[in-house]
Design an enzyme around this catalytic site. Structure first.
Site, PDB file in Angstrom:
ATOM      1  N   ASP A  92       0.865  -1.170   0.000  1.00  0.00           N
ATOM      2  CA  ASP A  92       0.000   0.000   0.000  1.00  0.00           C
ATOM      3  C   ASP A  92       0.909   1.229   0.000  1.00  0.00           C
ATOM      4  O   ASP A  92       2.074   1.160   0.390  1.00  0.00           O
ATOM      5  CB  ASP A  92      -0.886  -0.022   1.244  1.00  0.00           C
ATOM      6  N   ASP A 271      -7.582  -8.071   0.608  1.00  0.00           N
ATOM      7  CA  ASP A 271      -6.739  -8.156   1.802  1.00  0.00           C
ATOM      8  C   ASP A 271      -7.535  -7.647   2.981  1.00  0.00           C
ATOM      9  O   ASP A 271      -8.476  -6.859   2.824  1.00  0.00           O
ATOM     10  CB  ASP A 271      -5.469  -7.313   1.642  1.00  0.00           C
TER      11      ASP A 271
END
Length: 376
Positions: A92, A271
Site C-alpha cells: 500500500d 486483503d
C-alpha cells in the site's frame, strides 16, 4: 506483470485468472495476508507458504518507511530479502495510515505532511517520493498515493478529495515511468479508484485511472463507515467499467461474506487484517460458522477446530485445547488461531475459484454464506 483471464461464472460477474510476476504466479480470486511491517503477525513464513498456501502478502509503505527505514531496506536488497519471502509482495502507499494514524497532518496539492506515530518526527509523502520509497521497498505491485475519503463525507468534500487523488495519480504515474526497479525484476503500480459513495465520482475516478494504462486497478475508500449494501453498489458500478484483462483489487475487505460477494461482482484480489486480528482475540472463522474460543462451551469439546478445514492446525488441535490456551493467556493461542483463520480465507477463495471454473459459483455462494456467517 501479466494477467490472464481463465474462466467466468455464467450466473454472476465472478471470474478467475492468473497474475504472473517476477516472484511467481498468483491465482485469482486471491486473498492476501497482511504483513504490515515485514511479517504476518504470529505466523512463520514456511507455514504461510506450505500449509496456508499464501501466494502473495502485503507490506505497508508508511510503517516500513518509518521502521526499519529505507537505508536498512536498501542495504538488505529490498523487502523480499529482508524478510526472506520469495513470493510476490504488494505494498500500500501508506496514504490510509497517514490519514488514520497521524494526529497531526496537513494535506496540500504538494503532498501530505505528517507526524510519526513512533517518535513524533515530521515527514512528507509526495507522489514522487512515494514512488521512490516503494522502489526501495521493492514490492512487485505498488499502490499509487491517494487520499482515503471517509465513508460519510458529503459530495463537496468527496469531489475535492478525488481531484487531489487524481492530481497525485498523474504525478505518481509520471515518476513511476521515469524510474526503474532497483533489484532486477519488474514492478508495476495500481491506481486507486476513489469517489466515496457517489456513483458520479466513482465513474470519473475510473475514467481518469484508465488514462494511466496501468496493469491493474485498486478500489479504495470502501468498508470505511458506509453501509455494506452501499459498498456492493459501488462495486457494481466500478467493476464493469474496468478492463477485463487487468486484475481488480478491493482494498481492506473484509469478512468471508464480503469476499464472496465481492468475487460475485467481479473483484479478483482482497486483503484484510481481520483473520489475524480477530484470531488474536479468540475469534475463529470456520466452514460451520464463527466461534469465540473464550466461550466456556468449548472447555471440554475435544473435536477438531474445523473438521472441514485444510490447515495442519485444524486437525492437530482441539477446541478444548485452544480454549485453554486463550484462557491461560498463552501466545501460542494467537498463533494457532491466526494460522487457522488465514488458512480458512485462502481455502475460501480456492473453493470459489473451483466453483467459477465449474460454472456454479452463484448458487454455491448463496448456499455457503449463511453457514459461514452464523455464530456457533
Amino acid at each position: 506483470m501479466k494477467f490472464t483471464l481463465l474462466s467466468k461464472d455464467p450466473g454472476s460477474c465472478a471470474r478467475c485468472g492468473v497474475i504472473s510476476t517476477g516472484h511467481g504466479v498468483i491465482h485469482t480470486p486471491i486473498f492476501m495476508p497482511v504483513g504490515t511491517v515485514g511479517t504476518v503477525k504470529g505466523v512463520y513464513h514456511k507455514d504461510l507458504s506450505d500449509d496456508i498456501g499464501a501466494e502473495i502478502i502485503l507490506g505497508n509503505t508508511y510503517h516500513l518507511y518509518l521502521r526499519p527505514g529505507l537505508d536498512v531496506l536498501r542495504s538488505a536488497g529490498g523487502l523480499h530479502k529482508f524478510e526472506s519471502w520469495d513470493r510476490p509482495i504488494l505494498t500500500d502507499s501508506g496514504g490510509f495510515q497517514v490519514f488514520s494514524l497521524s494526529p497531526i497532518r496537513k494535506i496540500t496539492d504538494e503532498g501530505c505532511t505528517f507526524s510519526s506515530h513512533i517518535d513524533g518526527s515530521r515527514h512528507i509523502f509526495t507522489p514522487e517520493n512515494n514512488v521512490d520509497t516503494q522502489r526501495i521497498i521493492g514490492a512487485d505491485i505498488m499502490m499509487a498515493l491517494d487520499e482515503c475519503c471517509p465513508g460519510d463525507a458529503d459530495f463537496k468534500y468527496a469531489e475535492k478529495s478525488l481531484l487531489l487523488t487524481q492530481n497525485w495519480l498523474d504525478r505518481f504515474a509520471r515518476r513511476f515511468r521515469e524510474t526503474e526497479s532497483l533489484y532486477g525484476y519488474d514492478q508495476t503500480f495500481f491506481p486507486i479508484i476513489q469517489g466515496c459513495v457517489y456513483p458520479e465520482l466513482r465513474k470519473r475516478a475510473v475514467e481518469h485511472a484508465l488514462s494511466t494504462g496501468a496493469s491493474g486497478y485498486a478500489i479504495g475508500g470502501l468498508a470505511v463507515g458506509e453501509p455494506t449494501e452501499v459498498m456492493y453498489q459501488m462495486l457494481e458500478i466500478v467493476c464493469p467499467l474496468l478492463p477485463e484483462n487487468t486484475p481488480r483489487y478491493l482494498m481492506g475487505v473484509g469478512t468471508p461474506a464480503n469476499i464472496l460477494e465481492g468475487i460475485g461482482r467481479g473483484v479478483d484480489m482482497f486483503d484484510c487484517v481481520m483473520p489475524t486480528r480477530n484470531g488474536r482475540n479468540g475469534m475463529l472463522f470456520t466452514w460451520n460458522g464463527v466461534m469465540n474460543m473464550r466461550n466456556a462451551r468449548w472447555e471440554d469439546d475435544f473435536s477438531p477446530l474445523d473438521p472441514d478445514g485444510t490447515s495442519f492446525v485444524d486437525h492437530k488441535y482441539s477446541k478444548a485445547y485452544l480454549h485453554h490456551l486463550f484462557i491461560a493467556g498463552e501466545m501460542f493461542a494467537a498463533m494457532i488461531a491466526s494460522e487457522h483463520n488465514l488458512a480458512f480465507y485462502l481455502d475460501l477463495v480456492r473453493q470459489a475459484r473451483g466453483h467459477i471454473e465449474k460454472g456454479d459459483f452463484k448458487g454455491w455462494k448463496e448456499s455457503v454464506i449463511p453457514r459461514i456467517s452464523s455464530r456457533m
